[in-house]
Design a protein around this motif. Structure first.
Motif, PDB file in Angstrom:
ATOM      1  N   UNK A   6      42.932  12.685 -21.771  1.00  0.00           N
ATOM      2  CA  UNK A   6      43.077  13.104 -23.166  1.00  0.00           C
ATOM      3  C   UNK A   6      42.426  12.143 -24.158  1.00  0.00           C
ATOM      4  N   UNK A   7      41.900  11.001 -23.670  1.00  0.00           N
ATOM      5  CA  UNK A   7      41.291  10.014 -24.567  1.00  0.00           C
ATOM      6  C   UNK A   7      40.214   9.238 -23.815  1.00  0.00           C
ATOM      7  N   UNK A   8      38.957   9.678 -23.897  1.00  0.00           N
ATOM      8  CA  UNK A   8      37.870   9.028 -23.145  1.00  0.00           C
ATOM      9  C   UNK A   8      37.659   7.560 -23.486  1.00  0.00           C
ATOM     10  N   UNK A   9      38.252   7.082 -24.573  1.00  0.00           N
ATOM     11  CA  UNK A   9      38.094   5.672 -24.924  1.00  0.00           C
ATOM     12  C   UNK A   9      39.004   4.771 -24.091  1.00  0.00           C
TER      13      UNK A   9
ATOM     14  N   UNK B  79      41.005   3.689 -20.267  1.00  0.00           N
ATOM     15  CA  UNK B  79      40.815   3.746 -18.822  1.00  0.00           C
ATOM     16  C   UNK B  79      41.616   4.869 -18.179  1.00  0.00           C
ATOM     17  N   UNK B  80      41.267   5.190 -16.948  1.00  0.00           N
ATOM     18  CA  UNK B  80      41.909   6.254 -16.187  1.00  0.00           C
ATOM     19  C   UNK B  80      43.333   5.839 -15.813  1.00  0.00           C
ATOM     20  N   UNK B  81      44.337   6.683 -16.045  1.00  0.00           N
ATOM     21  CA  UNK B  81      45.731   6.310 -15.754  1.00  0.00           C
ATOM     22  C   UNK B  81      46.091   6.524 -14.281  1.00  0.00           C
ATOM     23  N   UNK B  82      46.927   5.647 -13.758  1.00  0.00           N
ATOM     24  CA  UNK B  82      47.359   5.744 -12.363  1.00  0.00           C
ATOM     25  C   UNK B  82      48.117   7.043 -12.103  1.00  0.00           C
ATOM     26  N   UNK B  83      48.898   7.487 -13.074  1.00  0.00           N
ATOM     27  CA  UNK B  83      49.772   8.635 -12.817  1.00  0.00           C
ATOM     28  C   UNK B  83      48.991   9.923 -12.571  1.00  0.00           C
ATOM     29  N   UNK B  84      47.736   9.992 -13.014  1.00  0.00           N
ATOM     30  CA  UNK B  84      46.970  11.239 -12.876  1.00  0.00           C
ATOM     31  C   UNK B  84      46.778  11.599 -11.394  1.00  0.00           C
ATOM     32  N   UNK B  85      46.490  10.609 -10.578  1.00  0.00           N
ATOM     33  CA  UNK B  85      46.311  10.874  -9.139  1.00  0.00           C
ATOM     34  C   UNK B  85      47.653  11.016  -8.442  1.00  0.00           C
ATOM     35  N   UNK B  86      48.627  10.189  -8.799  1.00  0.00           N
ATOM     36  CA  UNK B  86      49.934  10.275  -8.129  1.00  0.00           C
ATOM     37  C   UNK B  86      50.608  11.607  -8.411  1.00  0.00           C
ATOM     38  N   UNK B  87      50.440  12.136  -9.630  1.00  0.00           N
ATOM     39  CA  UNK B  87      51.004  13.448  -9.934  1.00  0.00           C
ATOM     40  C   UNK B  87      50.335  14.541  -9.103  1.00  0.00           C
ATOM     41  N   UNK B  88      49.026  14.454  -8.976  1.00  0.00           N
ATOM     42  CA  UNK B  88      48.314  15.428  -8.136  1.00  0.00           C
ATOM     43  C   UNK B  88      48.780  15.343  -6.690  1.00  0.00           C
ATOM     44  N   UNK B  89      48.975  14.118  -6.212  1.00  0.00           N
ATOM     45  CA  UNK B  89      49.382  13.942  -4.815  1.00  0.00           C
ATOM     46  C   UNK B  89      50.719  14.625  -4.541  1.00  0.00           C
TER      47      UNK B  89
END
Length: 384
Positions: A294-297, A299-309
């Motif tokens: 939601x904000x390209x400025x 860094x990538x958040x850890x939760x994005x992958x863990x939620x997908x997993x």
């Protein structure tokens, strides 16, 4: 910061500025000195206008230490620190752990506040012996503390008491002979080469990229989230130079590395193609491929992958081994290397383990038959 060490035991002087040592005499910044006092603790002083002033002060401290009888210095340390409460001593010890990253500091704070300080915080340092340490472990056992937490808490207590032992507070090391909590981590769960294609394609494009970086280059989760197109230093080499820290959510130095240190890892052709495909499809920001959704400025958040997993496992549409976690994709890299005869010393370096013993502990079981294979090879010249 650049530092120049003087003869052993005297200390060092340095400047905390961007100028190289060759410019120190001309730059306006003041010198600092670092030394160990009579009590054996490290100290710093600042405000020296010239190198000669800094060296003169170091010489004064050094000569004072030499003049003080060793027994007197020890007596001063024992008097100062022996009566100190464990909580206060632990706070001083923690302040000296300057190599710890934010996540490690958070873990240390957790162990201190939950396990060590409630039991030992008010105890005088000179009252520790092996019975006190064993009582600490038994109390954790009675309280139902998990073996992993017991082991970690004991390791921290051991480090703090060892520091006190070096100061001379104890005639005998209080942890000597104490049986540590018997924590035996479960064997890592690794996907097979047949299972990997389905797993890597089970999430969105960011999940596929992370899966390929971890399984192809052996990156940790946070290192994969910091993937940068500029770090492809050769067609088959990727330079891992930073990570997205789980605690701070910012780009930071690597685990077990100083700032600006890096490690180079093999870059398989498929992993390189995935990096280039993702960059072509989504673009980059200063070379970074993965950014906050939601904000390209940011860094990538850890939760994005863990939620997908969690969603992938819940859907049950992909063959995932029992007990497998996202980190298992990194284990696949090690397994793939070792199964194809790559030396474990190289694997340890590429994975960024602090010592090769860590690699052996985790992956020794992936080398079955290595002794038998060695016996056959050695026999060739013996029977020639």
């Amino acid at each position: 910061m650049t530092s120049l060490s003087l003869p052993r035991g005297m200390g060092s002087f340095f400047k905390e500025c961007e100028h190289p040592r060759s410019r120190w005499s001309k730059c306006p910044h003041l010198y600092k000195i670092r030394f160990r006092g009579v009590d054996g603790r490290q100290a710093e002083e600042s405000g020296f206008a010239t190198q000669d002033d800094a060296v003169e002060r170091l010489s004064e401290v050094y000569n004072a230490k030499k003049a003080a009888p060793r027994s007197q210095a020890k007596a001063q340390r024992v008097a100062k620190y022996g009566a100190m409460r464990f909580g206060d001593y632990a706070a001083e010890w923690k302040a000296g752990q300057r190599d710890l990253g934010p996540a490690s500091v958070a873990h240390l704070d957790s162990l201190l506040s939950i396990h060590l300080l409630p039991q030992l915080g008010s105890r005088r340092m000179n009252t520790f012996d092996h019975k006190v340490v064993e009582g600490f472990i038994r109390t954790m056992e009675r309280n139902g503390v998990g073996l992993a937490a017991q082991s970690n808490a004991f390791d921290k207590l051991k480090a703090i008491l060892l520091d006190a032992h070096r100061l001379g507070l104890f005639d005998d090391n209080p942890v000597m002979g104490v049986k540590a909590p018997q924590y035996d981590p479960k064997r890592v769960v690794i996907p097979s080469s047949a299972q990997l294609p389905g797993i890597r394609a089970a999430g969105d494009d960011s999940f596929l990229l992370v899966a390929d970086l971890m399984s192809g280059c052996g990156m940790r989760n946070g290192e994969a989230y910091a993937v940068n197109l500029n770090n492809i230093v050769a067609d088959d080499v990727y330079r891992i130079s930073e990570q997205v820290n789980r605690t701070t959510g910012q780009y930071e130095r690597l685990k077990h590395r100083k700032v600006d240190e890096y490690r180079d890892t093999p870059l398989p052709a498929r992993t390189r193609r995935t990096i280039e495909w993702y960059a072509d499809k989504y673009g980059t920001v200063d070379g970074y491929l993965l950014r906050h959704p939601s904000d390209p400025s940011r860094p990538f958040p850890h939760y994005h992958i863990s939620n997908q997993w969690r969603r992938i496992k819940k859907a049950g549409q992909t063959d995932i081994p029992d007990g497998m976690v996202v980190y298992s994709l990194r284990h696949f890299f090690a397994s793939n290397c070792l199964n194809h005869g790559i030396p474990i010393t190289d694997v340890a370096e590429w994975m960024g383990h602090k010592t090769i013993e860590v690699t052996y502990k985790i992956y020794r079981h992936l080398m079955p038959g290595s002794i038998g294979k060695a016996a056959k090879i050695l026999n060739l010249d013996l029977v020639a």
